[in-house]
Each structure stands twice: as structure tokens, then as C-alpha cells.
Design a protein around this motif. Structure first.
Motif, PDB file in Angstrom:
ATOM      1  N   ARG A 103       0.824  -1.171   0.026  1.00 49.72           N
ATOM      2  CA  ARG A 103      -0.058  -0.043   0.072  1.00 49.72           C
ATOM      3  C   ARG A 103       0.949   1.297  -0.039  1.00 49.72           C
ATOM      4  NH1 ARG A 103      -3.232  -0.157   5.642  1.00 49.72           N
ATOM      5  NH2 ARG A 103      -3.330  -2.163   5.285  1.00 49.72           N
ATOM      6  N   ASP A 104       0.331   2.470  -0.269  1.00 46.44           N
ATOM      7  CA  ASP A 104       1.146   3.608  -0.464  1.00 46.44           C
ATOM      8  C   ASP A 104       1.655   3.807   0.835  1.00 46.44           C
ATOM      9  OD1 ASP A 104       0.327   4.083  -2.923  1.00 46.44           O
ATOM     10  OD2 ASP A 104      -0.976   5.518  -2.504  1.00 46.44           O
ATOM     11  N   GLY A 105       2.902   4.088   1.037  1.00 41.45           N
ATOM     12  CA  GLY A 105       3.623   4.551   2.250  1.00 41.45           C
ATOM     13  C   GLY A 105       4.250   3.498   3.008  1.00 41.45           C
ATOM     14  N   GLU A 134      12.988   6.137   1.097  1.00 42.03           N
ATOM     15  CA  GLU A 134      13.256   7.343   1.816  1.00 42.03           C
ATOM     16  C   GLU A 134      12.875   8.426   1.009  1.00 42.03           C
ATOM     17  OE1 GLU A 134      16.738   8.868   4.415  1.00 42.03           O
ATOM     18  OE2 GLU A 134      17.448   9.109   2.509  1.00 42.03           O
ATOM     19  N   ARG A 135      13.205   8.621  -0.317  1.00 44.96           N
ATOM     20  CA  ARG A 135      12.726   9.421  -1.173  1.00 44.96           C
ATOM     21  C   ARG A 135      11.225   9.552  -1.536  1.00 44.96           C
ATOM     22  NH1 ARG A 135      17.295   8.116  -4.585  1.00 44.96           N
ATOM     23  NH2 ARG A 135      15.973   6.969  -5.728  1.00 44.96           N
ATOM     24  N   GLU A 136      10.729   8.191  -1.369  1.00 42.23           N
ATOM     25  CA  GLU A 136       9.078   8.170  -1.651  1.00 42.23           C
ATOM     26  C   GLU A 136       8.230   8.194  -0.458  1.00 42.23           C
ATOM     27  OE1 GLU A 136       8.461   4.489  -3.900  1.00 42.23           O
ATOM     28  OE2 GLU A 136       9.372   5.290  -5.877  1.00 42.23           O
ATOM     29  N   GLY A 137       9.068   8.229   0.759  1.00 44.27           N
ATOM     30  CA  GLY A 137       8.332   8.613   1.974  1.00 44.27           C
ATOM     31  C   GLY A 137       7.798   7.107   2.383  1.00 44.27           C
ATOM     32  N   ASP A 138       8.321   6.226   2.367  1.00 45.73           N
ATOM     33  CA  ASP A 138       7.874   4.950   2.719  1.00 45.73           C
ATOM     34  C   ASP A 138       8.488   4.470   4.344  1.00 45.73           C
ATOM     35  OD1 ASP A 138       6.773   4.410   0.438  1.00 45.73           O
ATOM     36  OD2 ASP A 138       8.412   3.318  -0.632  1.00 45.73           O
ATOM     37  N   LYS A 139       7.576   3.683   4.937  1.00 44.62           N
ATOM     38  CA  LYS A 139       7.884   2.953   5.945  1.00 44.62           C
ATOM     39  C   LYS A 139       8.359   1.505   5.807  1.00 44.62           C
ATOM     40  CE  LYS A 139       7.846   6.571   8.908  1.00 44.62           C
ATOM     41  NZ  LYS A 139       9.031   7.191   9.538  1.00 44.62           N
ATOM     42  N   VAL A 140       9.326   1.048   6.506  1.00 44.41           N
ATOM     43  CA  VAL A 140       9.705  -0.373   5.923  1.00 44.41           C
ATOM     44  C   VAL A 140       9.471  -1.457   6.710  1.00 44.41           C
ATOM     45  CG1 VAL A 140      11.615  -1.516   4.683  1.00 44.41           C
ATOM     46  CG2 VAL A 140      11.143   0.823   4.115  1.00 44.41           C
ATOM     47  N   HIS A 141       9.100  -2.725   6.552  1.00 43.33           N
ATOM     48  CA  HIS A 141       9.445  -3.801   7.297  1.00 43.33           C
ATOM     49  C   HIS A 141      10.471  -4.626   6.593  1.00 43.33           C
ATOM     50  CE1 HIS A 141       5.468  -3.731   9.697  1.00 43.33           C
ATOM     51  NE2 HIS A 141       6.186  -2.954  10.135  1.00 43.33           N
ATOM     52  N   ILE A 142      11.550  -5.289   7.093  1.00 41.73           N
ATOM     53  CA  ILE A 142      12.509  -6.086   6.714  1.00 41.73           C
ATOM     54  C   ILE A 142      12.261  -7.618   7.075  1.00 41.73           C
ATOM     55  CG2 ILE A 142      15.000  -6.236   6.124  1.00 41.73           C
ATOM     56  CD1 ILE A 142      15.472  -3.661   6.626  1.00 41.73           C
ATOM     57  N   VAL A 179      13.090   2.452   8.720  1.00 41.32           N
ATOM     58  CA  VAL A 179      12.891   0.803   8.991  1.00 41.32           C
ATOM     59  C   VAL A 179      12.266   0.893  10.418  1.00 41.32           C
ATOM     60  CG1 VAL A 179      14.073  -1.036   9.461  1.00 41.32           C
ATOM     61  CG2 VAL A 179      14.871   0.411   7.700  1.00 41.32           C
ATOM     62  N   ALA A 180      10.986   0.371  10.351  1.00 42.79           N
ATOM     63  CA  ALA A 180      10.300   0.461  11.317  1.00 42.79           C
ATOM     64  C   ALA A 180      10.450  -1.041  12.216  1.00 42.79           C
ATOM     65  CB  ALA A 180       8.585   0.306  10.850  1.00 42.79           C
ATOM     66  N   ALA A 181      10.574  -2.101  11.644  1.00 47.17           N
ATOM     67  CA  ALA A 181      10.986  -3.320  12.359  1.00 47.17           C
ATOM     68  C   ALA A 181      11.621  -4.415  11.517  1.00 47.17           C
ATOM     69  CB  ALA A 181       9.687  -3.734  12.913  1.00 47.17           C
TER      70      ALA A 181
END
Length: 613
Positions: free
Chosen positions: A359-361, A401-409, A443-445
Motif C-alpha cells: 500500500r502507499d507509504g 526514503e525519497r518516496e516517504g515509505d516506512k519499511v519492514h524487513i 525501518v520500522a521493524a
């Protein structure tokens, strides 16, 4: 081969007795002996080798010793033995001679029974031949021994950095979540199912193979040693009914699920009987079971160390022979297609990693970090950012980062792990840590598996080691292998930041379930993380504070151990002494293998407590 007592005497007289080494659970033991392999076989009649490769007493084995005065350090002993194995092959390029030599070593040291030794060697023989033909030099041999031996025995002689421009790190934004969520996302985390299609009710659960309860292992003398219906705490993997019931329970008892994460290990521990056809069937059946169960709910899969035919062995892409791992990448790129893009398929084909934006973000990044596992001996051949995966990770995070996303790895192996299940290569872990530290704002988690335990890990700033700036959650295991209850986890997540607010651990007691095989297991919520540990959320600062509270409160730390083993009867019976508790603390704060700086601090806090427990 000589009889066992004669063999031991021979080793003692000729070579000097050495301490036993630490083995990988998924690799045949062939390199613990510093023996003059050719000399021993020639004199004892185990192999009928040509005279040209036999040796006389006191003739140098290789640099570092003679048959009467062997080298004493484990690194040299290991390197000498590898060279002896290669020499057997170099004599006449005979696959059968090499197989017989390695088989004799495996049987001689009784790591496994003869059937398992023969099977493991058959599975790995082509890989050993590839190394003999393409990697027979001191540098690679030393790297191999450094991967194989206990830490400190052999230095891994390689140094590299990820050559990528990470840009300027923005000012750090301290993560937060609302005290009350108006809406939330729910993520289900399943890991390490280890489905064994040959699991047989009542068959021997106490055997001399890496995994038991199998169809061809027969009935035990004592009924108490028989495999239970829903699984077994001993060295046994998951029967089909356990896998199906786990997925069915998740679907029936959790009405709102936004995403499902699976962090690797579809395949069971039968590394001596692995085939491409068998692994293909297991992986396909598990993926289809997830798809049929969760239907329109996206499932994101990661690869584990047991998916390749040779466990742990992810070969470089330029290895284009029958030991290549390309077949696996091709398989999962198609099986996972309902939830991934064409771009994701292409990176899977390049190394088993990918990214999606559900989803967006919000972005999910899935890594194949078995390329950092010390049991992956292809690292001796090429350890420098295998598949260019870390470079890709950094570039993907720059884009996020440029697109303003939060990330799960998502990935399989905890990067700081260093235990009986292996360790992550120090260089890889260091470079990974540098990358996720640079992108701590997004990177959220992290979500992992592999150990089969319920654990969490805290990342710390590379510039200020007292500041926690990342968290990782282990999914435990769907299998009870070894001495744990099957489990899955759910996470409550803030969809604005994708930070984890809470997690729930779901298990059933295997002893109870096996006493009522005609009934479905009684799944229940073992605990809520936030309620049990009295934390406001599961952000880095809260979990760092919790680790310090555990060091000072050993009752709380014992409770952590109970959850760590998922309330399993045999593990609770064994208990966890002070050394065990300190290990649990150390694991929490270690994200680079061998970096014990945070452990030492918590050790001191632990020792300050006057009345323990």
C-alpha cells in the motif's frame, strides 16, 4: 576400517588426541581429524588407493606437522585434512574414491549412523567435487575452516564493504505511536514449519539421525519413544496435520489479518535424503496451503536455510552446474507470484530477495540472508556481498526514503546469532547494520526466524551505542523441534508509522494435544508482550529499557525464558541457570556476531543482583 578401539589407538599414536570440534547440524563431519588420510587408508585397507598418494611415517602431511608430530592448532588441522580429501580426488579424479574417503571419515567419527553418513555424502558429493576442482587453494581452504570451526579457531581472511552511496543521513526522528490507536493493522508471523512428509505416528522419536519419527525408522522398543500424533518434542519435524491445523486455526480465530509473514524453512531436517523433487513438492504444498487459507490476504515469504538440496548452501550465480541454486529461485519466483510484482520476480531470480509495496507509504523488503550463515560454505568461495544483495538493499532503502515509505524487513537468520544453529558472518552483519542504521527513520521493524525460539533483538546506533534505534522480532517455529511448543505470532501495528505496538504469542501444549489425538489442539494466547512486560509499545527505547530491567530482575528474566521456549514441558523441566539467563540477555542486545559490548554491560548489571531468582 579398523575396529573402534583400534582406530582410536591409531589416531592417538599417529596424530595425537584432539578435542572434539563443534559441528553444524546440517553438514557431514569430515574435517575434524588432522589425519594423513591417504596414509591411514592405504595402511588400514579402507581404500585401495594408488601408492603414489600414500605416505610413509614421519613424512610431512602438509605444512604444519608430520604423522608422528602433528600440528596442534585446530585451523591447521582442519586445513590439512581438507587438503588430504582433495588429494584423494586429485589422484585420479574418481568420484567413487572421493565418496569412499569422505564416507570412511564420517563413519569413523560416528557423527551419524552409516545410512545417514552415506546419504549426506551423496547429497553433498557434487559440491565437494566442485570445491576440489575450482577452490583448491590455501585462501579458500582457510576460509572454509574458519566457517566450520568454533569462533576464534581460524580468522576469516576477507574484508570488504558495500560500495554504495548512502547519501546524507537526515536528522534522527524518535519513533512514536499514539497511546490509543484509532485504527490498526494486524500482521500474522509464521516461521520454520519444517514439514516432514515422511512423519509417521508411533515411529521412533529417539534415533541416531538428525531427525526422527520418520517412516523408515520403525517402531521403538518402548511405546513412550513413539512419535505423537501432533508432533514430538524430540528431534522430529512437523506432520501434515500440524501444518494444516496451524493455518486453519489462524484463519478461524483472527478475523482481521492485513498481511502474513513467513520467515523461512518450509523443509524438514532430513538433509541426508534431500532431492530436488522432494524439496519442490514440500515448498509447493506449503505455499499453496497458505494461498488457499488466506486467499486475498497477501503472504510474503522468505527463504530459509533448509530450502536448498544441500542445506544452507546458496551457490553463487556463476556456479551453473548441478549444485546451482537457480532451480530454487525459479521455483519460488513463480509460486510467490500472486503477491509480488514482475520486478520482484527478477530479483528473486538473482538471489532470492525482493521488495513489494502492498500500500502507499509502506514497503516490505524480503532478504535471503542465508548468504551470511557460517554453515553456507559457499562463503569460502565468494563472501563479498553475495548476489550484490546488500547493495540492492541500500538502494531500495534510498528509494523508500525519497518516496516517504516506512519499511519492514524480513529475513531468516538473526544477524547477531552465534549458537548451535550457526552464526551470521561478522562482515556481512557489520555492513547490514551500517545500512539499517543509516535508514533508521524509515525501518520500522525486522522479522526473523531460524532459532525456533520466541525472542527479540535491539539494534543500537553505530555512532552512539547507548541509543537503541531498531527492533527485530523472531517468529519462533511451527515445528516443536527441539523441546518447544508450536507457535505463531500476531502483531498490532500502527498503520501511520508501521511501528509495532504489541504482539501476541499463540501456542498449544504438545503433551496435552498428543494425549487427545482425536481432538484438535487447544490453541491459546500465551501472553501479550505489552501487558506481560509492562511496556507502552514495542519501540526500540522501550525494549532497551526492558533488557536492563531483566538484568536487574531475574524473576522477570526467568519469565522471558519461559516464553522463549514457548512454555514447553521438557525445556521448563531443564530450567535456565544464571549462565543460561545471561545468554538470553546477550542475545537480545547482539545484532553483529562477536560484538559483545552490550552483553558485558548487562552481565555487570545481572551480577549486581544480591538475591537471584
Amino acid at each position: 576400517m579398523p575396529q573402534a578401539d583400534e582406530a582410536e589407538k591409531f589416531i592417538y599414536v599417529k596424530l595425537g588426541r584432539i578435542d572434539s570440534l563443534t559441528w553444524s547440524d546440517a553438514e557431514v563431519v569430515v574435517f575434524d581429524c588432522p589425519c594423513a588420510l591417504r596414509h591411514m587408508y592405504h595402511n588400514n585397507g579402507a581404500l585401495n588407493l594408488p601408492d603414489s598418494i600414500s605416505q610413509e611415517d614421519n613424512q610431512p602431511l602438509t605444512d604444519g606437522g608430520t604423522s608422528e608430530s602433528p600440528p596442534t592448532d585446530k585451523c591447521t588441522l582442519c586445513m590439512n585434512t581438507v587438503k588430504e580429501v582433495y588429494a584423494v580426488y586429485e589422484a585420479n579424479k574418481s568420484h567413487s574414491d572421493l565418496r569412499d574417503a569422505v564416507l570412511a571419515l564420517c563413519n569413523f567419527y560416528r557423527k551419524y549412523n552409516e545410512v545417514v553418513c552415506a546419504g549426506v555424502i551423496n547429497v553433498h558429493l557434487d559440491m565437494i567435487i566442485y570445491f576440489a576442482e575450482h577452490a583448491n587453494n590455501d585462501t579458500i581452504t582457510r576460509r572454509f575452516c574458519s566457517l566450520y570451526l568454533p569462533p576464534g579457531s581460524c580468522e576469516f581472511e576477507d574484508e570488504w564493504v558495500v560500495n554504495v552511496d548512502l547519501g546524507t543521513k537526515p536528522d534522527v526522528i524518535t519513533p512514536s505511536v499514539p497511546s490509543i490507536l484509532n485504527e490498526s493493522a494486524v500482521i500474522v508471523h509464521v516461521s520454520d514449519l519444517h514439514y516432514d512428509p515422511t512423519y509417521t505416528l508411533g515411529n521412533n522419536a529417539v534415533c541416531d539421525a538428525p531427525t526422527c519419527c520418520k517412516e523408515d525408522q520403525g517402531r521403538p522398543t518402548s511405546p513412550s519413544d513413539g512419535a505423537g500424533y501432533w508432533g514430538d518434542y524430540r528431534n522430529c519435524d512437523s506432520p501434515l496435520q500440524l501444518v494444516n491445523n496451524t493455518l486453519q486455526h489462524i484463519k478461524q480465530h483472527h478475523q482481521k489479518i492485513d498481511y502474513v509473514y513467513f520467515t523461512g524453512d518450509f523443509v524438514y531436517h532430513g538433509m541426508w535424503e534431500s532431492t530436488k523433487e522432494q524439496h519442490t513438492q514440500i515448498i509447493t504444498s506449503i505455499v499453496r496451503a497458505f494461498n488457499e487459507t488466506f486467499q486475498d490476504t497477501p503472504v510474503f515469504f522468505a527463504l530459509g536455510n533448509h530450502e536448498p538440496i544441500q542445506a544452507n548452501a546458496y551457490a553463487p550465480l556463476d556456479v551453473d552446474t548441478n549444485v546451482s541454486t537457480k532451480w530454487l529461485f525459479e521455483l519460488v519466483s513463480e509460486l510467490w507470484s500472486p503477491y509480488i510484482t514482475e520486478d520482484a520476480k527478477q530479483t528473486i531470480l538473482q538471489g532470492g530477495f525482493y521488495t513489494v509495496k502492498p500500500r502507499d507509504g509502506f514497503r516490505v523488503i524480503v532478504l535471503n540472508n542465508i548468504v551470511c550463515l557460517n554453515n553456507n560454505y559457499w562463503l569460502a568461495y565468494d563472501s563479498r556481498d553475495p548476489y550484490n544483495q546488500l547493495k540492492w538493499l541500500a538502494e531500495t532503502l534510498l528509494l523508500s526514503e525519497r518516496e516517504g515509505d516506512k519499511v519492514h524487513i524480513l529475513y531468516h537468520v538473526p544477524t547477531g546469532m552465534n549458537n548451535q544453529w550457526g552464526s551470521c558472518l561478522k562482515i556481512w552483519g557489520r555492513e547490514f547494520h551500517k545500512i539499517v542504521d543509516r535508514f533508521e527513520n524509515i525501518v520500522a521493524a525486522h522479522f526473523t526466524g531460524h532459532t525456533h525460539y520466541d525472542e527479540f533483538h535491539v539494534f543500537y546506533s553505530t555512532e552512539n551505542a547507548s541509543r537503541a534505534n531498531g527492533v527485530s522480532f523472531n517468529g519462533g517455529s511451527g515445528t516443536p523441534f527441539i523441546d518447544v511448543n508450536p507457535n505463531y505470532k500476531t502483531y498490532t501495528v500502527d498503520p501511520a508509522s508501521w511501528n509495532v505496538v504489541d504482539s501476541d504469542m499463540w501456542i498449544f501444549n504438545l503433551t496435552d494435544a498428543n494425549s487427545k489425538p482425536e481432538q484438535n489442539p487447544d490453541w491459546f494466547k500465551l501472553y501479550s508482550f505489552r501487558d506481560e512486560y509492562r511496556v507502552a509499545n514495542l519501540l526500540p527505547a522501550q525494549l532497551d529499557s526492558l533488557a536492563h530491567r531483566m538484568a536487574a530482575n531475574h524473576t522477570l528474566l526467568q519469565e522471558y525464558y519461559r516464553f522463549y521456549v514457548k512454555n514447553a514441558d521438557p525445556s521448563l523441566a531443564k530450567g535456565c541457570d544464571d549462565a543460561c539467563l545471561k545468554e538470553r540477555l546477550c542475545e537480545i542486545v547482539t545484532v553483529e556476531s562477536g560484538d559483545l559490548s552490550k552483553c558485558e554491560q548487562l552481565d555487570k548489571e545481572f551480577d549486581l543482583v544480591p538475591n537471584k531468582h
